[in-house]
Scaffold this active site. Structure first.
Site, short mmCIF file in Angstrom:
data_model
loop_
_atom_site.label_atom_id
_atom_site.label_comp_id
_atom_site.label_asym_id
_atom_site.label_seq_id
_atom_site.Cartn_x
_atom_site.Cartn_y
_atom_site.Cartn_z
N THR A 1 -2.46 9.02 -2.29
CA THR A 1 -2.26 7.98 -3.07
C THR A 1 -3.05 8.56 -4.66
O THR A 1 -2.49 8.33 -5.71
CB THR A 1 -2.91 6.48 -3.02
N LEU B 1 -2.10 5.54 -7.97
CA LEU B 1 -1.34 4.33 -7.77
C LEU B 1 -1.28 4.04 -6.26
O LEU B 1 -0.39 4.62 -5.63
CB LEU B 1 0.00 4.36 -8.52
N HIS B 2 -2.15 3.28 -5.73
CA HIS B 2 -2.47 3.32 -4.27
C HIS B 2 -1.35 2.43 -3.52
O HIS B 2 -0.52 3.09 -2.80
CB HIS B 2 -3.74 2.63 -3.91
N ASP B 3 -1.47 1.11 -3.62
CA ASP B 3 -0.84 0.31 -2.81
C ASP B 3 0.70 0.39 -2.75
O ASP B 3 1.36 0.13 -1.74
CB ASP B 3 -0.98 -1.17 -2.94
#
Ligand code: BDR
Ligand code: CA
Length: 313
Positions: A195, A241-243
């Site tokens: 991420t 930007l993880h999710d």
């Protein structure tokens, strides 16, 4: 036939973008959204999820509230320092009107996995694993009914973001992560190692803002807010930007690559509590329990995200 998914989430700006990416994609049927305490408390994550559903014009998707505290005897750790006091600071979204379902999120997970044919539902988790672990404790039979569990959580080469060793989602409820990783569910892990490679650069945010729709403007406002903390911390060109990596993986797994390894959760370390110990070089004989994603085509990821956000209101 679209892939059925359930999104378990603690919005959070990056959770919100992940929800929007899923809602914009007709390869996916979002059968429900379940909330969990994490980035902020459960009442706020549930309100934020409702706001995002309404922003996307999808008030028809049922919303369930799940766990309000970690499974283990731990205090809830939240992340207002990243996401702001509401958890979704940035855009000015109206107070949501949609009603939260009466059924508890954990009961919904059990019921829906039992009601659907085995191997048909992919579970996407964007927050602490509290709900999934509670559902497994309650109904161990559901493990074999889940097609795949795609998780944002953990870190190894990139190390921690909430402690020097631990990633936030696992750190908040390490006992839950441990239960999930020791189940027989096929798990794909999108950790900070991947991420942190999809940065919200000014050019990428400008392309999203230029879409000109309400969702594009809201996403640009959310990410401009949430990137500030990380840009300052890491000195990078944008925030990670993880999710949305979870949803992008379900949509287009060829954007990512990884390998089968053992991942274990540290539950007792003095300094390493909540660390995901990844046997990346296979130096133990611990069983391979995770598809651990290590790299991503970041340009391909943003092309997908931007195009899909453009389909929304
Ligand atoms: C994870 O923690 C949360 O703050 C984000 O929403 C993401 O799920 C990253 O460590
Ligand atoms: Ca999250």
């Amino acid at each position: 036939m679209p892939q059925k998914i359930i999104i378990d989430t603690d919005p959070g700006q990056d959770d919100a973008v992940a929800l929007l990416l899923a809602l914009a994609s007709d390869e996916l049927e979002v059968i429900a959204v379940v909330t969990v305490a994490g980035n902020v408390d459960l009442a706020k994550t549930t309100t934020n999820a409702a706001k995002v559903l309404e922003l996307a014009g999808r008030a028809d998707i049922p919303l369930y509230a799940g766990g309000d505290r970690p499974l283990g005897q731990r205090e809830l750790v939240t992340a207002e320092h990243v996401h702001g006091p509401t958890g979704l600071d940035g855009p000015d979204l109206p107070e949501p009107q949609i009603a939260v379902q009466d059924t508890h999120g954990v009961d919904f997970l059990v019921e829906s996995l039992r009601a659907n044919d085995p191997g048909t539902i992919t579970l996407c988790t964007l927050g602490p694993l509290t709900n999934v672990a509670a559902a497994l404790n309650k109904a161990p039979d559901i493990a074999s009914r889940i097609k795949e569990l795609v998780v944002m959580g953990g870190a190894y080469f990139e190390v921690g973001n909430i402690t020097p060793a631990a990633e936030f989602n696992v750190f908040v409820d390490p006992e839950a992560a441990d239960i999930v990783l020791r189940s027989d569910i096929p798990v794909t892990l999108l950790s900070l190692d991947v991420t942190h490679r999809v940065l919200t650069t000014p050019e990428r945010l400008a392309r999203i803002r230029a879409l000109g729709n309400a969702c594009g403007s809201a996403v640009a406002a959310m990410l401009s807010f949430s990137e500030k903390f990380d840009v300052e911390k890491y000195g990078s060109a944008g925030g990670p930007l993880h999710d949305p990596c979870v949803i992008a993986y379900v949509l287009q797994s060829d954007l990512f690559s990884g390998r089968a390894v053992n991942v274990s959760v540290e539950l007792e370390g003095k300094y390493t509590n909540g660390m995901t110990v990844v046997d990346y070089w296979r130096v133990t004989d611990r069983p391979h329990n995770v598809h651990f994603v290590r790299s991503v085509d970041d340009e391909g990821f943003y092309a997908l995200l931007t195009e899909r956000l453009g389909r929304l209101p």
